[in-house]
Design an enzyme around this catalytic site. Sequence first.
Site, PDB file in Angstrom:
ATOM      1  N   TRP A 130       1.782   5.016   0.181  1.00 15.41           N
ATOM      2  CA  TRP A 130       1.108   3.941  -0.562  1.00 15.41           C
ATOM      3  C   TRP A 130       0.084   4.582  -1.498  1.00 15.41           C
ATOM      4  O   TRP A 130      -0.718   5.423  -1.054  1.00 15.41           O
ATOM      5  CB  TRP A 130       0.419   3.018   0.451  1.00 15.41           C
ATOM      6  CG  TRP A 130      -0.328   1.863  -0.130  1.00 15.41           C
ATOM      7  CD1 TRP A 130       0.111   1.003  -1.084  1.00 15.41           C
ATOM      8  CD2 TRP A 130      -1.646   1.425   0.239  1.00 15.41           C
ATOM      9  NE1 TRP A 130      -0.848   0.053  -1.327  1.00 15.41           N
ATOM     10  CE2 TRP A 130      -1.935   0.289  -0.535  1.00 15.41           C
ATOM     11  CE3 TRP A 130      -2.601   1.876   1.139  1.00 15.41           C
ATOM     12  CZ2 TRP A 130      -3.140  -0.400  -0.434  1.00 15.41           C
ATOM     13  CZ3 TRP A 130      -3.799   1.195   1.253  1.00 15.41           C
ATOM     14  CH2 TRP A 130      -4.065   0.070   0.471  1.00 15.41           C
ATOM     15  N   ASP A 211      -1.537   3.728  10.090  1.00 13.71           N
ATOM     16  CA  ASP A 211      -1.770   2.562   9.235  1.00 13.71           C
ATOM     17  C   ASP A 211      -0.748   1.499   9.647  1.00 13.71           C
ATOM     18  O   ASP A 211       0.464   1.722   9.558  1.00 13.71           O
ATOM     19  CB  ASP A 211      -1.592   2.959   7.764  1.00 13.71           C
ATOM     20  CG  ASP A 211      -1.981   1.822   6.821  1.00 13.71           C
ATOM     21  OD1 ASP A 211      -2.257   0.710   7.311  1.00 13.71           O
ATOM     22  OD2 ASP A 211      -2.005   2.054   5.597  1.00 13.71           O
ATOM     23  N   LYS A 246      -0.537  -9.539   5.693  1.00 18.35           N
ATOM     24  CA  LYS A 246       0.866  -9.916   5.561  1.00 18.35           C
ATOM     25  C   LYS A 246       1.310 -10.802   6.722  1.00 18.35           C
ATOM     26  O   LYS A 246       1.892 -11.855   6.506  1.00 18.35           O
ATOM     27  CB  LYS A 246       1.770  -8.678   5.515  1.00 18.35           C
ATOM     28  CG  LYS A 246       1.138  -7.439   4.929  1.00 18.35           C
ATOM     29  CD  LYS A 246       1.128  -7.408   3.433  1.00 18.35           C
ATOM     30  CE  LYS A 246       0.304  -6.218   2.960  1.00 18.35           C
ATOM     31  NZ  LYS A 246       0.332  -5.972   1.568  1.00 18.35           N
TER      32      LYS A 246
HETATM   33  C1  LMR Z   1       1.070  -3.186  -1.581  1.00 19.54           C
HETATM   34  O1  LMR Z   1       1.351  -2.031  -1.233  1.00 19.54           O
HETATM   35  O2  LMR Z   1       1.618  -3.755  -2.535  1.00 19.54           O
HETATM   36  C2  LMR Z   1       0.067  -3.969  -0.802  1.00 19.54           C
HETATM   37  O3  LMR Z   1      -0.389  -3.239   0.280  1.00 19.54           O
HETATM   38  C3  LMR Z   1      -1.021  -4.516  -1.642  1.00 19.54           C
HETATM   39  C4  LMR Z   1      -1.978  -3.478  -2.134  1.00 19.54           C
HETATM   40  O4  LMR Z   1      -3.180  -3.639  -1.885  1.00 19.54           O
HETATM   41  O5  LMR Z   1      -1.553  -2.519  -2.777  1.00 19.54           O
END
Ligand code: LMR
Length: 398
Positions: A130, A211, A246
């Site tokens: 991420w 996470d 979520k």
């Molecule tokens: C995502 O990965 O789209 C979500 O976790 C929202 C974010 O805050 O990036």
Amino acid sequence: MWQKIEAAPADSILGLTEAFRNDPNPQKVNLGVGVYKDEAGKTPILDCVKAAEKVLLERESTKSYLPISGDPLYAAEVQKLLFGENGEVIASGRAATAHAPGGTGALRVGGDLLKKFYPNAKVWISKPTWANHKGVFQTAGFALAEYAYYNPATRAVDFEAMVKSLESIPAGDVVLLHACCHNPSGVDLSNDQWRKVAAIGKAKGWIPFLDFAYQGFGEGLAEDRFGIEVFAATGVDFFVASSFSKNFGLYNERTGALTIVSPTKAEAAVAMSHLKTTIRVIYSNPPAHGGLVVATILSTPALRAQWLEELSAMRNRIKAMRVALVEGLADRKVKGDFSSIISQRGMFSFSGLSDEVVQWLRTNKAIYVVAGGRINLAGLTQANIGYVCDAIAEAMNK
Ligand code: LMR
């Protein structure tokens, strides 16, 4: 002040939402940010949340501060989600949980706390991960390194390479793992692979930080916490960042938690003392509403049952859209093998779309996909799937 300062770039995920909002194309589709949408393309408030809010409206009698670590009932319910009702970690009192503002807040609190005691540690992130993981831990002052994870050629975890990376990580470094529904790839570890990863962590002495933002979006609450359970069974110190954005649809209530698991109850008490001092200087104490909603739902049997139903409806709708997308692309004879999209878990899939195709879809079709090709399956509906498949076919078969 700002004349000589360059503007910062837009966020790679939330910036896309802004651009989407401003796009006048009536056919636009947002497959970017990880937000659930129903068949009508809306992000609904869950019925169990509405019901809990009604209860709270009647019951709530003060807006005075919560404790620094948040509502104790919330912490207790969070621990049940993490370790199961009868989890050994709960019985032995060796976990410290604090309400944090969202999963991101939990990651940052954990990062700041770790920095105090392991100032020279590196934080290891999966390749890929991420996008915001990097920013959170760099801003907490850590140098980052990547461990091998996803192999684009096989569209699976390259477990051999992952093991090799994890075995090279020294004691005291931090290893950030996705507990389930890996973001962005949608590719998770098997139970046997989790056991092996936990054994390596214990042998090497690195600090696992899990996470956990998608519990219930993979296979179910119990199945999705397998990684937490194996680390708990090893008896090592580890951290878990929970998010209820979520699975409770509480995105804008910033409802998350940081849990620190220690080998003993006495150590967990020390961990809690430092959790509190860390939180106090960032946001003092948490916002109440989201935590109260979650605690009310989880501690009320009828609301809990309703939540589980709503959660499985979200999970099943996403799974159905995975199948619909793969079939839609096959019907249009789109080049490439997309079958792995079906077995990926959670909201996301690494679609295999190149950055060039991603840009083309945005410019020509107002279809928004995160750079790197991550698509949010929950943005697909029966109404837009044909349009999206046609667009991908046009882009790929050009
Ligand atoms: C995502 O990965 O789209 C979500 O976790 C929202 C974010 O805050 O990036």
